[in-house]
Design a protein around this motif. Structure first.
Motif, PDB file in Angstrom:
ATOM      1  N   UNK A   1      21.793 -78.356 -52.228  1.00  0.00           N
ATOM      2  CA  UNK A   1      22.445 -79.540 -51.761  1.00  0.00           C
ATOM      3  C   UNK A   1      23.593 -79.789 -52.742  1.00  0.00           C
ATOM      4  N   UNK A   2      23.556 -79.572 -54.209  1.00  0.00           N
ATOM      5  CA  UNK A   2      24.204 -80.033 -55.126  1.00  0.00           C
ATOM      6  C   UNK A   2      25.404 -78.794 -55.230  1.00  0.00           C
ATOM      7  N   UNK A   3      25.462 -77.768 -54.196  1.00  0.00           N
ATOM      8  CA  UNK A   3      26.673 -76.827 -54.324  1.00  0.00           C
ATOM      9  C   UNK A   3      27.644 -77.450 -53.333  1.00  0.00           C
ATOM     10  N   UNK A   4      27.172 -78.638 -52.630  1.00  0.00           N
ATOM     11  CA  UNK A   4      28.113 -79.155 -51.606  1.00  0.00           C
ATOM     12  C   UNK A   4      28.435 -78.593 -50.258  1.00  0.00           C
ATOM     13  N   UNK A   5      27.832 -77.452 -49.953  1.00  0.00           N
ATOM     14  CA  UNK A   5      27.863 -76.674 -49.020  1.00  0.00           C
ATOM     15  C   UNK A   5      27.178 -77.455 -47.451  1.00  0.00           C
ATOM     16  N   UNK A   6      26.619 -78.395 -47.920  1.00  0.00           N
ATOM     17  CA  UNK A   6      25.965 -79.133 -46.745  1.00  0.00           C
ATOM     18  C   UNK A   6      24.645 -79.157 -46.478  1.00  0.00           C
ATOM     19  N   UNK A   7      23.869 -79.242 -45.432  1.00  0.00           N
ATOM     20  CA  UNK A   7      22.601 -79.514 -44.890  1.00  0.00           C
ATOM     21  C   UNK A   7      21.896 -78.127 -45.051  1.00  0.00           C
ATOM     22  N   UNK A   8      20.808 -78.002 -45.795  1.00  0.00           N
ATOM     23  CA  UNK A   8      19.999 -76.714 -46.059  1.00  0.00           C
ATOM     24  C   UNK A   8      19.427 -76.449 -44.417  1.00  0.00           C
ATOM     25  N   UNK A   9      19.216 -77.477 -43.594  1.00  0.00           N
ATOM     26  CA  UNK A   9      18.556 -76.918 -42.379  1.00  0.00           C
ATOM     27  C   UNK A   9      19.518 -76.611 -41.608  1.00  0.00           C
ATOM     28  N   UNK A  10      20.911 -77.176 -41.431  1.00  0.00           N
ATOM     29  CA  UNK A  10      22.038 -76.291 -40.677  1.00  0.00           C
ATOM     30  C   UNK A  10      22.328 -74.959 -41.039  1.00  0.00           C
ATOM     31  N   UNK A  11      22.363 -74.826 -42.541  1.00  0.00           N
ATOM     32  CA  UNK A  11      22.628 -73.527 -43.033  1.00  0.00           C
ATOM     33  C   UNK A  11      21.622 -72.246 -42.756  1.00  0.00           C
ATOM     34  N   UNK A  12      20.255 -73.071 -42.805  1.00  0.00           N
ATOM     35  CA  UNK A  12      19.180 -72.131 -42.147  1.00  0.00           C
ATOM     36  C   UNK A  12      19.259 -71.706 -40.666  1.00  0.00           C
ATOM     37  N   UNK A  13      19.612 -72.585 -39.870  1.00  0.00           N
ATOM     38  CA  UNK A  13      19.816 -72.480 -38.633  1.00  0.00           C
ATOM     39  C   UNK A  13      21.096 -71.363 -38.078  1.00  0.00           C
ATOM     40  N   UNK A  14      22.052 -71.891 -38.740  1.00  0.00           N
ATOM     41  CA  UNK A  14      23.241 -70.817 -38.490  1.00  0.00           C
ATOM     42  C   UNK A  14      23.193 -69.424 -39.113  1.00  0.00           C
ATOM     43  N   UNK A  15      22.234 -69.231 -40.269  1.00  0.00           N
ATOM     44  CA  UNK A  15      21.916 -67.916 -40.622  1.00  0.00           C
ATOM     45  C   UNK A  15      21.414 -67.229 -39.740  1.00  0.00           C
ATOM     46  N   UNK A  16      20.259 -67.855 -39.116  1.00  0.00           N
ATOM     47  CA  UNK A  16      19.511 -66.931 -38.038  1.00  0.00           C
ATOM     48  C   UNK A  16      20.095 -66.731 -36.893  1.00  0.00           C
ATOM     49  N   UNK A  17      21.019 -67.836 -36.392  1.00  0.00           N
ATOM     50  CA  UNK A  17      22.059 -67.408 -35.151  1.00  0.00           C
ATOM     51  C   UNK A  17      22.809 -66.260 -35.452  1.00  0.00           C
ATOM     52  N   UNK A  18      23.439 -65.977 -36.635  1.00  0.00           N
ATOM     53  CA  UNK A  18      24.267 -64.952 -36.947  1.00  0.00           C
ATOM     54  C   UNK A  18      23.486 -63.536 -37.033  1.00  0.00           C
ATOM     55  N   UNK A  19      22.301 -63.804 -37.786  1.00  0.00           N
ATOM     56  CA  UNK A  19      21.401 -62.616 -37.807  1.00  0.00           C
ATOM     57  C   UNK A  19      21.163 -61.897 -36.503  1.00  0.00           C
ATOM     58  N   UNK A  20      20.824 -63.044 -35.910  1.00  0.00           N
ATOM     59  CA  UNK A  20      20.466 -62.667 -34.450  1.00  0.00           C
ATOM     60  C   UNK A  20      21.272 -61.811 -33.772  1.00  0.00           C
ATOM     61  N   UNK A  21      22.521 -62.496 -33.637  1.00  0.00           N
ATOM     62  CA  UNK A  21      23.603 -61.863 -32.623  1.00  0.00           C
ATOM     63  C   UNK A  21      24.058 -60.669 -33.277  1.00  0.00           C
ATOM     64  N   UNK A  22      24.292 -60.794 -34.825  1.00  0.00           N
ATOM     65  CA  UNK A  22      25.076 -59.470 -35.266  1.00  0.00           C
ATOM     66  C   UNK A  22      24.196 -58.384 -35.273  1.00  0.00           C
ATOM     67  N   UNK A  23      23.009 -58.451 -35.125  1.00  0.00           N
ATOM     68  CA  UNK A  23      22.081 -57.032 -34.939  1.00  0.00           C
ATOM     69  C   UNK A  23      21.881 -56.895 -33.411  1.00  0.00           C
ATOM     70  N   UNK A  24      22.876 -57.237 -32.417  1.00  0.00           N
ATOM     71  CA  UNK A  24      22.715 -56.611 -31.221  1.00  0.00           C
ATOM     72  C   UNK A  24      24.324 -56.172 -30.945  1.00  0.00           C
ATOM     73  N   UNK A  25      24.348 -55.411 -29.713  1.00  0.00           N
ATOM     74  CA  UNK A  25      25.588 -54.891 -29.209  1.00  0.00           C
ATOM     75  C   UNK A  25      26.222 -55.994 -28.550  1.00  0.00           C
ATOM     76  N   UNK A  26      25.719 -56.965 -27.801  1.00  0.00           N
ATOM     77  CA  UNK A  26      26.348 -58.088 -27.036  1.00  0.00           C
ATOM     78  C   UNK A  26      26.595 -59.277 -27.704  1.00  0.00           C
ATOM     79  N   UNK A  27      27.105 -59.198 -29.082  1.00  0.00           N
ATOM     80  CA  UNK A  27      27.236 -60.170 -29.908  1.00  0.00           C
ATOM     81  C   UNK A  27      28.551 -61.111 -29.353  1.00  0.00           C
ATOM     82  N   UNK A  28      28.293 -62.486 -29.213  1.00  0.00           N
ATOM     83  CA  UNK A  28      29.332 -63.324 -28.705  1.00  0.00           C
ATOM     84  C   UNK A  28      30.580 -63.132 -29.852  1.00  0.00           C
ATOM     85  N   UNK A  29      31.811 -63.311 -29.387  1.00  0.00           N
ATOM     86  CA  UNK A  29      32.977 -63.076 -30.165  1.00  0.00           C
ATOM     87  C   UNK A  29      32.890 -63.972 -31.430  1.00  0.00           C
TER      88      UNK A  29
END
Length: 297
Positions: free
Chosen positions: A85-113
Motif C-alpha cells: 500500500x505504501x508504494x502508492x500503486x493502489x488497492x492490493x485487491x485490484x492489483x490481484x484481480x488485474x494480474x489474474x485477468x492479464x495472466x489468464x488472457x495472455x496465456x491464450x491465443x484469443x487474448x483481447x486487444x
C-alpha cells in the motif's frame, strides 16, 4: 474509447480513480526544491524502495500472494500487504484481480486487444494507466477465494488511500515538506510510471529463452530493467517459471527480489520456497538459441 478494445468477456472503462490518483501524485512534483535534496533524502528513498517495492510488491504481493511461490506466516503476509500500500500503486485487491485477468488472457491465443502488446508506447500509457477491465464472469479467472475474501486485503482495498495520506502526514512532521514530497509523490510517480513502462518494454523487446506454446505473450528479459525492478524485468523467465520465487536464470541477471526472498528464507520468515528447478511451465518450449527482439531503428 477505441472500438477495437471492445470484448464480449467484459467492459473496459475509463477509471477516474486511477487517473486522478496518478496525476495527484505527479502534480506536486512541481513544488519540490531539488536543489535542497540531501543524502538523507536519498537514503530514505532507497530504504522505502526496498521495503515497499522489494518486500511489499515484488516479494510479498507478486511472488508470494499471487504466485504462491513460498509459504509464510499470517503476520508477514499482513506486513507485506501494508508495505505494498505504501508504494502508492493502489488497492492490493485490484492489483490481484488485474494480474489474474492479464495472466489468464495472455496465456491464450484469443487474448483481447487490451491485454496484448501490439500497440505503441503512448497507446499503452493511456490504456494501462487510465482504463480498467471489468469482467463479466469473475469465476472464470480462478482467483483463490482465500485471497478474494482475505480480511486484510479487503480492509486495505477500502482504506489504502487513507493509510497513504497518514504516511504522508507522518513524513511531513518527521522530515519536512520538501523531503515528504520526494518520499511520497516523486517516489510513487516513479514507481507507477516505472512499473507501467517495464511491463510494456518487457513484453515488446529483449531476449527470451522460451516460447510459451498457445500463449499470446511470452515476455522478454532485459538486464537493466531487471536490475532496477527487483527482477520484474526478467519477464520471459517469469512467464516460463511462474511459480518460482527466483526470476533470474543466469549470473548476469541481478534479481534483488530473489536476494530479499533468499534472506527471508534464511531467517525462516518464508519457507517452502520454490525456484526454477523442476518448475518449468508445461507449455514452455525452449529455443535452440537465445531469441532476440530489438526495436526497429
Amino acid at each position: 474509447m477505441n472500438k477495437n478494445l471492445k470484448t464480449p468477456f467484459g467492459k473496459i472503462d475509463f477509471s477516474w480513480r486511477k487517473t486522478l490518483w496518478l496525476y495527484t501524485m505527479i502534480f506536486p512534483i512541481l513544488f519540490i526544491d531539488f536543489s535542497s535534496i540531501e543524502w538523507q533524502d536519498l537514503a530514505l528513498n532507497i530504504l522505502l524502495l526496498f521495503l515497499t517495492i522489494g518486500i511489499g510488491h515484488s516479494v510479498g504481493l507478486h511472488r508470494g500472494i499471487i504466485h504462491k511461490s513460498y509459504k509464510t506466516s499470517n503476520t508477514f503476509r499482513k506486513i507485506s500487504l501494508y508495505l505494498f500500500v505504501l508504494t502508492g500503486l493502489g488497492s492490493p485487491l485490484n492489483w490481484l484481480k488485474q494480474h489474474y485477468f492479464r495472466d489468464y488472457w495472455q496465456n491464450r491465443n484469443d487474448c483481447p486487444r487490451y491485454f496484448q502488446y501490439k500497440h505503441s508506447l503512448f497507446t499503452d500509457y493511456y490504456w494501462n494507466l487510465h482504463l480498467t477491465f471489468i469482467p463479466k464472469d469473475l469465476a472464470s479467472y480462478q482467483i483463490p477465494e482465500e485471497d478474494l475474501n482475505d480480511s486484510t486485503i479487503l480492509w486495505l482495498h477500502k482504506t489504502w488511500q487513507l493509510h497513504y495520506i497518514i504516511f504522508m502526514l507522518l513524513l511531513y512532521f518527521l522530515v519536512g515538506f520538501n523531503s515528504m514530497l520526494i518520499a511520497t509523490c516523486l517516489r510513487t510517480s516513479i514507481i507507477i510510471l516505472g512499473h507501467w513502462y517495464i511491463g510494456y518494454a518487457s513484453h515488446k523487446y529483449g531476449y527470451s529463452r522460451h516460447k510459451i506454446n498457445g500463449a499470446d505473450e511470452s515476455g522478454y528479459n532485459d538486464i537493466l530493467l531487471g536490475l532496477i525492478s527487483f527482477g520484474e524485468g526478467f519477464h520471459n523467465n517469469h512467464h516460463s517459471y511462474p511459480t518460482s520465487a527466483k526470476f533470474s536464470s543466469k549470473w548476469y541477471e541481478i534479481d534483488f527480489g530473489w536476494m530479499i526472498a533468499w534472506l527471508l528464507k534464511k531467517l525462516k520468515i518464508i519457507t517452502s520456497v520454490k525456484t526454477q528447478k523442476g518448475n518449468l511451465k508445461s507449455t514452455a518450449i525452449a529455443y535452440d538459441s537465445t531469441n532476440w527482439k530489438l526495436p526497429k531503428l
